[in-house]
Design a protein around this motif. Sequence first.
Motif, short mmCIF file in Angstrom:
data_model
loop_
_atom_site.label_atom_id
_atom_site.label_comp_id
_atom_site.label_asym_id
_atom_site.label_seq_id
_atom_site.Cartn_x
_atom_site.Cartn_y
_atom_site.Cartn_z
N GLN A 36 -119.16 -32.65 63.48
CA GLN A 36 -119.65 -31.39 64.00
C GLN A 36 -119.14 -30.14 63.28
O GLN A 36 -119.41 -28.99 63.50
CB GLN A 36 -119.26 -31.35 65.44
CG GLN A 36 -119.80 -32.46 66.24
CD GLN A 36 -121.48 -32.62 66.17
OE1 GLN A 36 -122.10 -31.43 65.90
NE2 GLN A 36 -121.97 -33.68 65.93
N THR A 39 -120.42 -27.66 58.77
CA THR A 39 -121.43 -26.74 58.69
C THR A 39 -121.60 -25.94 57.46
O THR A 39 -120.59 -25.97 56.69
CB THR A 39 -121.19 -25.66 59.97
OG1 THR A 39 -120.24 -24.79 59.62
CG2 THR A 39 -121.20 -26.13 61.24
N LEU A 40 -122.71 -25.61 57.18
CA LEU A 40 -122.88 -24.67 55.70
C LEU A 40 -121.84 -23.53 55.52
O LEU A 40 -121.41 -23.37 54.46
CB LEU A 40 -124.40 -24.54 55.42
CG LEU A 40 -125.22 -25.78 55.25
CD1 LEU A 40 -126.65 -24.94 54.81
CD2 LEU A 40 -124.63 -26.42 54.11
N LYS A 41 -121.95 -22.94 56.81
CA LYS A 41 -120.81 -21.90 56.63
C LYS A 41 -119.59 -22.03 56.53
O LYS A 41 -118.67 -21.59 55.48
CB LYS A 41 -120.91 -21.00 58.30
CG LYS A 41 -120.19 -19.90 58.08
CD LYS A 41 -120.50 -19.36 59.44
CE LYS A 41 -119.87 -17.96 59.64
NZ LYS A 41 -118.23 -17.99 59.68
N ARG A 42 -119.04 -23.25 57.11
CA ARG A 42 -117.65 -23.68 56.99
C ARG A 42 -117.50 -24.20 55.66
O ARG A 42 -116.35 -24.29 54.98
CB ARG A 42 -117.25 -24.70 57.96
CG ARG A 42 -117.22 -24.19 59.41
CD ARG A 42 -115.92 -23.46 59.69
NE ARG A 42 -114.70 -23.95 59.49
CZ ARG A 42 -114.24 -24.97 60.31
NH1 ARG A 42 -114.76 -25.45 61.58
NH2 ARG A 42 -112.98 -25.37 60.10
N LYS A 51 -122.57 -18.39 51.85
CA LYS A 51 -123.40 -19.56 52.35
C LYS A 51 -124.68 -19.71 51.72
O LYS A 51 -124.99 -21.11 51.43
CB LYS A 51 -123.61 -19.27 53.85
CG LYS A 51 -124.57 -20.22 54.40
CD LYS A 51 -124.83 -19.97 56.05
CE LYS A 51 -125.62 -20.94 56.69
NZ LYS A 51 -126.11 -20.41 58.07
N SER A 60 -129.28 -28.98 52.71
CA SER A 60 -128.72 -28.81 53.98
C SER A 60 -127.31 -29.45 54.06
O SER A 60 -126.82 -30.09 53.15
CB SER A 60 -129.44 -29.41 55.24
OG SER A 60 -129.61 -30.83 54.84
N ARG A 61 -126.61 -29.24 55.38
CA ARG A 61 -125.13 -30.00 55.60
C ARG A 61 -125.36 -31.64 55.54
O ARG A 61 -124.49 -32.41 55.18
CB ARG A 61 -124.79 -29.63 56.82
CG ARG A 61 -125.60 -30.01 58.15
CD ARG A 61 -125.12 -29.34 59.39
NE ARG A 61 -123.85 -30.11 59.77
CZ ARG A 61 -123.98 -31.24 60.58
NH1 ARG A 61 -125.20 -31.78 61.08
NH2 ARG A 61 -122.88 -31.85 61.07
N GLU A 62 -126.60 -31.91 56.11
CA GLU A 62 -127.18 -33.24 56.19
C GLU A 62 -127.11 -33.81 54.53
O GLU A 62 -126.63 -35.07 54.39
CB GLU A 62 -128.07 -33.65 57.00
CG GLU A 62 -128.32 -33.46 58.42
CD GLU A 62 -128.19 -31.95 58.86
OE1 GLU A 62 -127.69 -31.47 59.85
OE2 GLU A 62 -128.57 -31.35 57.89
N THR A 117 -128.45 -38.64 62.74
CA THR A 117 -128.25 -37.24 62.34
C THR A 117 -128.34 -36.75 60.69
O THR A 117 -129.27 -36.00 60.41
CB THR A 117 -126.51 -36.90 62.37
OG1 THR A 117 -126.42 -37.39 63.86
CG2 THR A 117 -126.33 -35.64 62.22
#
Length: 222
Positions: A36, A39-42, A51, A60-62, A117
């Motif tokens: 969780q 994220t792209l931001k993190r 970002k 994407s993060r995925e 996910t």
Amino acid sequence: MAEVEFKRARTAAAKAQRTKDLLAAAGELLKEEGVQAVTLKRIAEKAGVVKSNVYRYFESREDIMLQLLLADLNAMLVALEQAVTGPMSAEETAVLLARGYCGSSRTCLLLTELAPTLEHNVSQEGLRAFKRVLLEVITRASSALHKAQPHLERAQCESLIFSVNAVVAGLWPVTHPCAELEKVMAEAEFSRLKVDFEQALIANIHALLLGAEAFKDQASRN
């Protein structure tokens, strides 16, 4: 977090390094805080980029985590190919395969997240690229398994690799509960519900190997 001066990667070497930096940042977040937190931001903050720049390298993060999974599976595959030098017993093979997964907790976690996910929020083109590499990994893993268990058909070996990954995806979350559930499971009342991941995985893989062998023997008699 202090603002980091952003410099665009312009050369091929710089772009390759930026890709590695983003993957490394995602890997660190995954290890430190779980899925969780990725994220792209993190990821961007940890890698020292904005970002919006992440989209130059990943959808994407995925997509990022899919690439981490492929890297992990490839590393496991290389170790497996080196370890299998000839025929092995079903028990020896089960232990070898299980210990490969036990030595890579990130792989187990990502396999757990794959279907629900990670294979979402990725384009068809991205998914095709991922599946093509995955097929290559599975083909090589099946060949290594066939070398260890030459009495099994290659198709059986490939099916077994798929089954083992499914077992890992199911066992990992059950044997690695959240903090609150772990406290509950530590109570004597629920001791029978506690499962050791490695022992359970070895037992399941061993059963799959014996089942495949029995099926082959039965088919040859019919």
